[in-house]
Design an enzyme around this catalytic site. Structure first.
Site, PDB file in Angstrom:
ATOM      1  N   GLY A 189      33.457  54.441  27.208  1.00  0.00           N
ATOM      2  CA  GLY A 189      33.263  53.309  28.100  1.00  0.00           C
ATOM      3  C   GLY A 189      33.687  51.915  27.730  1.00  0.00           C
ATOM      4  N   GLU A 190      33.080  51.806  26.212  1.00  0.00           N
ATOM      5  CA  GLU A 190      33.094  50.625  25.769  1.00  0.00           C
ATOM      6  C   GLU A 190      34.198  50.260  25.077  1.00  0.00           C
ATOM      7  OE1 GLU A 190      29.156  49.154  24.510  1.00  0.00           O
ATOM      8  OE2 GLU A 190      28.649  50.966  24.900  1.00  0.00           O
TER       9      GLU A 190
END
Ligand SMILES: [Cu+2]
Lengths: 345, 113
Positions: A136-137
């Site tokens: 996600g990052e």
């Protein structure tokens, strides 16, 4: 009577009185001491801060090549122009994905024992590689080439500028997961708060705090009892509390420790430079400090599993602005951060 | 039953009960300045005997929540304010790790022998 009022006993009484006044004066000074900056920046013995390590860590922190897209750096979310945060309710990561929690500041992280809103990372070194690999990052594989993506280790090793910088920072240790984590952590430890008006006031510059901020400080320690959780130099007890935010989806610290009181509990954030890091809370629920104070004034919103230290406060309108003024006095003068020059080859 | 035997067995039971209660001790562990304290100074471990009791007493002006998830003994004392205390009896030998849920820096070991 004659005995009591003899000059000799009168003098002794004066001395005792003076000693008493000195003692009570000293005790308030001792309480203010809890807010003083600790002597040195805490750092682990196997990764002491050196200028070369901090410099390398800064390069890595600002380098978007640490992400799978080569577009997101640590500083994209932990932006020094915005109090080392991003001004968003919750972070936006790889592929514009909106994440579940807000980006905390990395200011004064050297003084913290546990990291992340739920405290699952036990050191900066253990935390540092997480965001790089997190899908996600930054979605960047560090040591696995996955067939198509080039790994971060391969990318960094291809650049002479990084080979040299790693060699002077960690002689003989090479470019590895470990040295990347250590360098990033060294840089993060160097991000410490500057003296705010409140710090100057404790040291005796009495004119730095407005009357409203001083009244706010009295409320902070007294009627509003914020200090039960926001204590010490970094204005945090490094503890976990459910303060009654409405968030049905995030179990918080309970995911790490299955103890009832931790359902919906999150780490107490620092209040240093807090005027710069809106929106507030793990879910970005509030956009101003006034809204935060109103939350506490109401004793929280959601009452299930609420911390027993959260109560309705019955603050007047002036008391609420006084608390906000006090929190503003915890924001110091900001030295502009310069961008590092990143190796092109 | 022979009344003499009955009297003897009652006497025996009373002696056993008396001696076990006399042997079991209570140890006071305070929660003070966000640390576990024994007689006024910070403790990281305490050694006690099987059957002993630990009394956890909160001396801070805010709540603590002492718990253990160790194999030896699992308990959650909940949160209680300044001045109040709760007890735990350790009835088996081994080591229990005790922590405060609110302040994880508060951590100690109870070694039961
Ligand atoms: Cu505690």
């Amino acid at each position: 009577m004659k005995y009591i009022f003899s000059p000799q006993h009168w003098r002794r009484g004066v001395w005792i009185g003076l000693a008493f006044i000195l003692m009570t004066g000293a005790s308030t000074a001792a309480e203010l001491n809890t807010y003083l900056r600790p002597g040195a920046i805490p750092q682990p013995s196997n990764n002491l801060m050196t200028p070369n390590r901090v410099k390398l860590g800064k390069m890595l922190f600002f380098d978007p090549r640490l992400s799978g897209s080569n577009w997101i750096s640590c500083a994209t979310c932990h932006n020094p122009a915005m109090g080392w945060s991003d001004g968003l309710p919750t972070a936006i990561g790889h592929g514009q994905k909106i994440l579940g929690r807000s980006t905390p500041t990395i200011l004064n992280s050297a003084y913290q024992p546990l990291f992340m809103w739920d405290g699952h990372a036990r050191s900066l070194e253990k935390q540092a590689l997480g965001p790089i690999e997190n899908e996600g990052e930054m979605a960047q594989s560090i040591d696995n080439d996955n067939g198509k993506l080039i790994s971060l280790l391969a990318e960094l090793k291809a650049l002479k500028g990084y080979r040299d910088a790693f060699e002077v920072a960690y002689p003989g240790e090479g470019i590895t997961k470990k040295t990347i984590a250590k360098a990033l952590s060294s840089f993060e430890r160097s991000i410490v708060s500057s003296d705010a008006p409140f710090d100057l006031w404790i040291k005796g510059e009495k004119q730095t705090m407005s009357n409203a901020a001083l009244r706010g400080f009295t409320l902070f320690e007294g009627k509003a009892s914020c200090v039960k959780c926001h204590s010490g130099f970094n204005f945090t007890d490094n503890g976990f509390h459910n303060i009654g935010l409405e968030d049905a989806t995030d179990a918080g610290r309970y995911a790490i420790r299955k103890v009832k009181i931790l359902i919906g509990a999150f780490k107490t954030p620092t209040l240093r430079d807090v005027a710069l890091t809106a929106p507030y809370m793990h879910n970005g629920a509030y956009s101003t400090l006034a809204e935060v104070v109103e939350h506490y004034n109401l004793g929280g919103h959601a009452t299930e599993n609420l911390s027993p230290n959260i109560k309705k406060l019955n603050l007047t309108a002036t008391e609420k602005t006084d608390l906000v003024e006090f929190m503003k006095s915890l924001t110091g003068e900001i030295t502009p951060v310069t961008y590092p020059v990143l190796p092109a080859e | 039953m022979n009344p003499k035997h009955l009297a003897n067995s009652i006497l025996f039971t009373v002696i056993i009960m008396f001696s076990t209660t006399a042997l079991a001790e209570e140890h006071l562990i305070a929660q003070n300045s966000k640390s576990f304290q024994l007689s006024g100074s910070k403790v990281e471990a305490i050694t006690i005997k099987v059957g002993d009791t630990i009394r956890f007493k909160n001396e801070d002006p805010f709540f603590h929540n002492i718990f253990s998830l160790s194999d030896l003994k699992t308990f959650d004392l909940g949160s209680f304010p300044k001045g109040q205390s709760k007890t735990v009896v350790f009835d088996k030998a081994g080591t229990a790790e005790v922590e405060c849920a609110i302040h994880p820096e508060m951590f100690m070991e109870i070694i039961v022998q």
